[in-house]
Design an enzyme around this catalytic site. Structure first.
Site, PDB file in Angstrom:
ATOM      1  N   MET A  30       0.858  -1.195   0.000  1.00  0.00           N
ATOM      2  CA  MET A  30       0.000   0.000   0.000  1.00  0.00           C
ATOM      3  C   MET A  30       0.896   1.247   0.000  1.00  0.00           C
ATOM      4  O   MET A  30       0.455   2.345   0.352  1.00  0.00           O
ATOM      5  CB  MET A  30      -0.938  -0.010   1.207  1.00  0.00           C
ATOM      6  N   HIS A  37       9.406  -3.525   3.400  1.00  0.00           N
ATOM      7  CA  HIS A  37       9.014  -3.740   2.000  1.00  0.00           C
ATOM      8  C   HIS A  37      10.244  -4.071   1.144  1.00  0.00           C
ATOM      9  O   HIS A  37      10.177  -4.902   0.247  1.00  0.00           O
ATOM     10  CB  HIS A  37       8.360  -2.475   1.419  1.00  0.00           C
ATOM     11  N   GLN A  61     -10.512  -2.543   2.033  1.00  0.00           N
ATOM     12  CA  GLN A  61     -10.064  -3.196   3.276  1.00  0.00           C
ATOM     13  C   GLN A  61     -10.113  -2.255   4.476  1.00  0.00           C
ATOM     14  O   GLN A  61      -9.695  -2.617   5.568  1.00  0.00           O
ATOM     15  CB  GLN A  61      -8.687  -3.841   3.099  1.00  0.00           C
ATOM     16  N   LYS A 149       4.627 -10.007   9.108  1.00  0.00           N
ATOM     17  CA  LYS A 149       4.101  -8.990  10.019  1.00  0.00           C
ATOM     18  C   LYS A 149       2.568  -9.074  10.073  1.00  0.00           C
ATOM     19  O   LYS A 149       1.972  -9.011  11.141  1.00  0.00           O
ATOM     20  CB  LYS A 149       4.572  -7.612   9.533  1.00  0.00           C
ATOM     21  N   SER A 185       6.294  -0.812  10.227  1.00  0.00           N
ATOM     22  CA  SER A 185       4.943  -0.689   9.679  1.00  0.00           C
ATOM     23  C   SER A 185       4.732   0.770   9.277  1.00  0.00           C
ATOM     24  O   SER A 185       5.214   1.686   9.958  1.00  0.00           O
ATOM     25  CB  SER A 185       3.936  -1.067  10.779  1.00  0.00           C
TER      26      SER A 185
HETATM   27  O1  PAF Z   1      -0.357  -5.875   3.483  1.00  0.00           O
HETATM   28  C1  PAF Z   1      -0.738  -4.926   2.763  1.00  0.00           C
HETATM   29  O2  PAF Z   1      -0.031  -3.928   2.568  1.00  0.00           O
HETATM   30  C2  PAF Z   1      -2.115  -4.992   2.099  1.00  0.00           C
HETATM   31  O3  PAF Z   1      -3.038  -5.616   2.920  1.00  0.00           O
HETATM   32  C3  PAF Z   1      -2.061  -5.658   0.708  1.00  0.00           C
HETATM   33  C4  PAF Z   1      -1.636  -7.111   0.784  1.00  0.00           C
HETATM   34  C5  PAF Z   1      -1.116  -4.899  -0.201  1.00  0.00           C
HETATM   35  C6  PAF Z   1      -3.455  -5.640   0.079  1.00  0.00           C
HETATM   36  O4  PAF Z   1      -3.938  -4.347  -0.055  1.00  0.00           O
END
Ligand code: PAF
Length: 284
Positions: A30, A37, A61, A149, A185
């Site tokens: 995201m 990442h 979500q 995580k 995070s």
């Molecule tokens: O973990 C995340 O950043 C999100 O839940 C994902 C997997 C990119 C889906 O939007």
């Protein structure tokens, strides 16, 4: 590095790479990228020939009242980082590209999505599985990398991939922590300096549980009690849940063994943090 905002162009690029015999690997994100990442991207390079990163703050979500609008975003910096990492393609669609007018299809992993984080966020995992399946269809990866995580998310995505016979290997990547143990995070940005100091209690309480298990205490209630004591020493913290679970099914256990996992969610001020740890066998 190719940057695609259009689903068709991304799809065509992926098909072309496949036709050359190359395997694309996907790292879904995201955005507002951090070292966690970048570790996923390094993993993706090990398992694939071409790395695609998606950046999409997925509205489905988040429920009303959650942080969709204030979720941190920095596209320019993200693209610079991805270029430096040698990523091959970035898929960065607008919400209407993913959910055009009239959109009404969702995929749900029934039981796993109701537990733990699903109790306070009842539509969260439905949004995650839907967007991940859409990303899989658009990008056609051979492998996809997810961080441990978000452990419940990882297990739900593995379940969906298996249940729907998707020809994709799901690779999990260990949690990357700050020096003081706080799991990296994007939401850590919400913590003020005082809250950030308190955030170490998640890690500390799980390490204590690990230590107690190593000393022969295996009763979950006893372990939870000790974890709660550590957390309650700090003010303005609210424990949402602490669970000891089987690693693949996420079923609760009463007696803890080495392969079990601790899952937890704690609210610090207005920020909700999640974390998890394997009881044994992990350098954390
Ligand atoms: O973990 C995340 O950043 C999100 O839940 C994902 C997997 C990119 C889906 O939007």
């Amino acid at each position: 590095m190719k940057v695609f905002r259009d689903t068709k162009k991304q799809h065509q690029w992926s098909l072309k790479e496949h036709s050359k015999g190359l395997k694309p690997g996907l790292v879904p994100t995201m955005g507002f990228l951090h070292k966690g990442h970048l570790r996923l991207i390094q993993n993706a390079k090990e398992y694939s020939d071409r790395v695609v990163v998606s950046i999409f703050v997925n509205p489905t979500q988040f429920s009303g009242g959650e942080d969709y609008n204030k979720y941190p975003r920095d596209e320019e910096r993200d693209l610079e980082l991805l270029e430096e990492e040698g990523v091959d393609a970035v898929f960065i669609p607008e919400p209407l590209e993913m959910y055009p007018e009239g959109y009404e299809t969702y995929v749900v992993v029934e039981e796993l999505s109701k537990k733990y984080c699903g109790r306070s966020r009842p539509t969260h995992f439905r949004g995650v599985t839907t967007v991940v399946l859409k990303l899989f269809n658009i990008i056609q990866p051979d492998v996809a990398i997810f961080g441990e995580k978000d452990y419940q998310q990882l297990i739900i995505i593995k379940r969906m991939t298996k249940d729907l016979n998707l020809p994709i290997t799901i690779i999990s990547s260990p949690i990357v922590r700050e020096e003081d143990g706080v799991a990296m995070s994007s939401r850590n940005k919400y913590l003020n300096p005082e809250e950030r100091k308190k955030a170490t209690v998640l890690y500390e309480s799980m390490k204590e549980a690990q230590r107690l298990v190593a000393n022969g205490i295996t009763d979950v209630d006893a372990l939870k009690k000790e974890m709660i004591k550590i957390i309650e020493k700090k003010e303005h913290l609210r424990i949402e849940y602490i669970e000891f679970v089987e690693p693949e099914t996420l079923k609760r256990v009463k007696k803890v063994g080495a392969s079990n996992r601790i899952l937890m969610a704690v609210h610090i001020g207005r920020t909700r943090l999640i974390d998890n740890m394997k009881i044994k066998g992990q350098a954390e």
